[in-house]
Design a protein around this motif. Structure first.
Motif, short mmCIF file in Angstrom:
data_model
loop_
_atom_site.label_atom_id
_atom_site.label_comp_id
_atom_site.label_asym_id
_atom_site.label_seq_id
_atom_site.Cartn_x
_atom_site.Cartn_y
_atom_site.Cartn_z
N SER A 284 3.09 -10.33 -5.50
CA SER A 284 4.39 -10.03 -6.25
C SER A 284 4.40 -10.97 -7.38
O SER A 284 5.08 -11.07 -8.16
N LYS B 20 6.34 -9.82 2.19
CA LYS B 20 7.27 -8.93 2.84
C LYS B 20 7.41 -8.99 4.54
O LYS B 20 8.28 -8.23 4.81
N ARG C 93 -1.56 -3.28 -5.65
CA ARG C 93 -1.14 -4.49 -5.86
C ARG C 93 -1.09 -5.51 -4.81
O ARG C 93 -0.50 -5.02 -3.56
N THR D 52 9.47 7.11 5.96
CA THR D 52 9.24 8.61 5.63
C THR D 52 9.40 9.67 6.75
O THR D 52 9.42 10.72 6.66
N HIS E 221 3.98 -0.01 -15.27
CA HIS E 221 5.09 -0.09 -14.41
C HIS E 221 4.72 0.95 -13.30
O HIS E 221 4.38 2.04 -13.48
N PHE E 222 4.62 0.40 -11.96
CA PHE E 222 4.27 1.37 -10.93
C PHE E 222 4.79 0.65 -9.77
O PHE E 222 5.15 -0.51 -9.41
N ASP E 223 4.79 1.43 -8.57
CA ASP E 223 5.09 1.02 -7.37
C ASP E 223 4.29 0.33 -6.22
O ASP E 223 4.36 0.53 -4.95
N GLY E 224 3.42 -0.19 -7.02
CA GLY E 224 2.47 -1.05 -6.00
C GLY E 224 1.05 -0.19 -6.02
O GLY E 224 0.20 -0.75 -5.60
N ARG F 10 -3.49 2.93 -0.71
CA ARG F 10 -2.14 2.29 -0.39
C ARG F 10 -2.26 1.51 1.12
O ARG F 10 -1.65 0.15 1.16
#
Length: 728
Positions: free
Chosen positions: A436, A537, A433, A701, A402-405, A501
């Motif tokens: 999706s 996306k 990744r 951010t 489980h991770f955010d990409g 990323r």
């Protein structure tokens, strides 16, 4: 709290949960008074009030603080009327001690709405400990020079070296260190300035257990802590609890709060007598510490403390600027990669060939020894990698996490022993990744690298043979102890992870474009490609050569505020010219589409979507004609980007620049030349940081970073005011 040992009752098996904020006592060089508003009646006092203030606890309890004489009551009332006092405010006052009026300084803050906690310590000859002070002009000069030097530092290493030298010159401690935390909470001394007679600790590592989590939380709430003498005898609070309160006094924000006996023993084992610790905070997290050690008792005047706190705030701002400038360089590299891949797609039909044609361009930015791409069931590799069967086992394991990409690991063997065979070629892995809906990933690998880590004492031997709290020792010997670390690769840096990323985001964007082209080339591939495009996306529309809308994905309809996208909804669009009515300038959109069809050149620009409720949404549009080999136009695709984040970032930067401009103007009008020089240097540092942060182009951010920067700069100015209150 269940399972949390009371203050002073912990050992190394449970020190992580020690209730250090409920110390129930203070360091003996100062006193604490709990006052009930509005009468300012003394509810609680440290037992040493008779020694330092000339009145016993029995004489003070229940009486007004005015019983102490001098101007303490007037000073407390003046500050108490200024606001909520959720954070400590500086206090200078006089007290009549046995017929002699003496000067005190300290701080006060409010708890439970109507209780003031006042902490003061004597100034001058009455202070029981050698106290460091500097003339105001010299302190301002040293502080101004330090801010200028820090602002010019371009790397974390240079910044840290500059910081320790400036702190030692200004504060005079025997040893000053910058202590940086890694993602696992372990610390490393990355810079040091010391008395030449002392052995260097530069490069030493300290295990995360040396600083319990509760202590780390308090370092965020109370940014500066002073220990004047490790051998002090703690002065207990009288009574133990505030009248009418079931719990012990929460001393989280009390600078005189007694320190854990475990921590004091830790310092004694190092031979340290006095310390100053200042927090370095980055995006609300504890980035590191400025740790100052002295080998005899030592205290600091509050002006000196405020200067140190201010300096740490300026350094934290510079850290943010340096690290975000690295992100800006990441963006440049990613744009170059994206350009190469787009060109390869149009000339060769497959971006993957360009990605792996020159392995060096893929591996070098992340200092990787190998890479692998899993895409649409195919596997491509570069550099040195495990065999395909091992790589697919690794893929299955990573895809189950489980991770955010973005997934990263420096030791696959430790995280999953079943994959120990990968250690030689892929001990460390970073994976991004790319889809999706499918297990599509780009991965980088690092070989195992035997590493010698120097610890400050053997981390595996933290206690004596017995577990008596009176003889407990967190680290009996601080002699350098080296450990050969196996089964791991060099950890991935923050910048390398950001680059991975960003590479992944660029590839996702390219994949959307490629799939849009495929949509137009071959109808029989439509079913396979539709899921990828639909779940992208990026908001996208596709039209045939005549401008008839063929497809618009969900993101586009959600962006336009028109509900979920599907074939029926796309059919309602009809001609792209009809879709112009969805924009605030429909005629401009129609002209753009006519130009696109006639001149067959790509178009880039900004358009505002009309959301139909009196509001609009700014977007950036990239419209591309797709040509067949014979030169005819197969169709067009349009990709939209939501510009709200970038607009908010621009507004935040403009607001910050205006705020800084006003600060400079106000300081020039209201302060002396030497003061304006220091404030000007602080503002200049913040301006440089704002430019570096904004240039990092980090999307959503950026705004909180700029807001944090503005708050940090205002806090630095407030700390300057506090310092001036003591040196004025």
């Amino acid at each position: 709290m269940l399972g949390s040992p009371a203050f002073g009752k912990a050992d190394l098996t449970n020190c992580e949960r020690e209730l250090i904020h409920l110390a129930g006592s203070v360091q003996s060089h100062g006193v604490l008074l709990a006052l009930q508003e509005p009468e300012l009646r003394v509810l609680q006092a440290s037992a040493n009030v008779e020694e330092l203030l000339g009145a016993s606890p029995a004489q003070l309890l229940g009486a007004s603080v005015g019983r102490l004489g001098g101007d303490i009551e007037r000073c407390v009332r003046r500050i108490a009327s200024q606001g909520r006092l959720v954070d400590p405010e500086a206090l200078r006052c006089r007290v009549d001690v046995n017929g002699n009026e003496r000067e005190f300084e300290g701080a006060l803050h409010r708890i439970d709405g109507d209780v003031l906690l006042v902490e003061i310590e004597p100034v001058g000859p009455a202070c029981p400990i050698d106290t460091v002070d500097l003339p105001s002009q010299k302190l301002l000069a040293l502080l101004g020079d330090a801010v200028h030097r820090i602002s010019s530092a371009s790397t974390i290493g240079t910044l840290s070296d500059t910081l320790v030298k400036c702190c030692r010159d200004m504060l005079g401690y025997d040893r000053v260190m910058v202590y940086k935390f890694d993602p696992d909470g372990h610390g490393k001394i990355i810079a040091e300035a010391r008395d030449p007679r002392l052995e260097s600790l530069l490069g030493h590592h300290y295990p995360a257990t040396d600083i319990p989590q509760r202590a780390r939380e308090l370092y965020l709430r109370t940014r500066l802590r002073v220990l004047t003498d490790v051998h002090y005898v703690a002065s207990p609070l009288v009574p133990q609890r505030l009248p009418g309160h079931d719990d012990e006094l929460d001393m989280s924000l009390c600078y005189l709060r007694s320190m854990s006996p475990l921590h004091l023993q830790y310092l004694k084992n190092m031979g340290v007598t006095a310390t100053l610790v200042v927090s370095l905070v980055r995006e609300g997290r504890l980035w590191g510490l400025i740790a100052c050690h002295h080998y005899s008792a030592r205290n600091l005047r509050f002006a000196m403390r405020a200067a140190a706190d201010l300096l740490a705030e300026v350094v934290s701002t510079r850290i943010a600027a340096i690290e975000n400038y690295a992100y800006a360089q990441v963006a440049i590299q990613v744009r170059r990669l994206e350009q190469r891949l787009v060109e390869a797609t149009s000339t060769e039909g497959d971006w993957r060939l360009a990605l792996f044609r020159n392995p060096r361009t893929l591996l070098q930015p992340l200092d990787a020894t190998g890479a692998a791409l899993f895409q649409e069931g195919e596997l491509l590799t570069a550099g040195e990698t495990p065999n395909h069967a091992e790589l697919r086992e690794l893929l299955r394991w990573i895809d189950g996490q489980h991770f955010d990409g973005l997934f990263s690991c420096a030791s696959v063997e430790r995280a999953e022993p079943a994959l120990a065979s990968l250690t030689t070629m892929a001990s460390g892995v970073v994976a991004v990744r790319l889809s999706s809906s499918r297990p599509d990933y780009l991965m980088w690998f690092r070989k195992e690298q035997l590493t010698s880590v120097t610890w400050a004492g053997d981390p595996s031997k933290p206690v004596l043979d017995d577990n008596d709290p009176l003889t407990l020792s967190p680290r009996r010997s601080f002699a350098a102890w080296s450990e050969i670390v196996r089964g791991t690769a060099l950890p991935w840096s923050v910048t390398e992870l950001a680059l991975a990323r960003a590479f992944g985001a660029a590839l996702i964007d390219i994949i959307v474009q490629v799939n849009a082209v495929r949509f137009l080339i071959a109808e029989h591939q439509l079913a396979q490609i539709r899921t990828t495009v639909s779940n992208a996306k990026e908001p996208v529309m596709i039209a045939d050569p005549h401008g008839r809308a063929l497809f618009a994905n969900r993101c586009f309809f959600e962006l336009a505020g028109r509900g979920a996208g599907d074939d029926a909804a796309a059919a309602e669009l009809g001609d792209l010219g009809d879709a112009a009515q969805w924009f605030q300038e429909p005629e401009r959109v129609r002209q753009m589409l006519r130009t696109l069809a006639q001149e067959r050149h790509s178009w880039r620009g900004e358009l505002a979507l009309d959301l139909g409720n009196g509001t609009s949404l700014p977007t950036a549009l990239r419209a591309e004609p797709v040509s067949a080999r014979d030169g005819s136009v197969l169709g067009f695709f349009l990709i939209f980007t939501d510009l709200r984040d970038s607009r908010r970032a621009a507004a935040a930067r403009e607001h910050l620049e205006q705020s800084l401009s006003n600060a400079v103007r106000d300081e020039a009008l209201s302060r002396q030349v030497d003061a304006a020089d220091v404030i000007g240097a602080i503002v200049s540092n913040a301006s440089l940081a704002a430019m570096d942060i904004a240039d990092g182009n980090m999307g959503p951010t950026v705004v909180p970073l700029l807001e944090e920067l503005e708050a940090s700069t205002r806090r630095a100015a407030a700390l300057y005011d506090r310092m001036k209150a003591f040196v004025g």
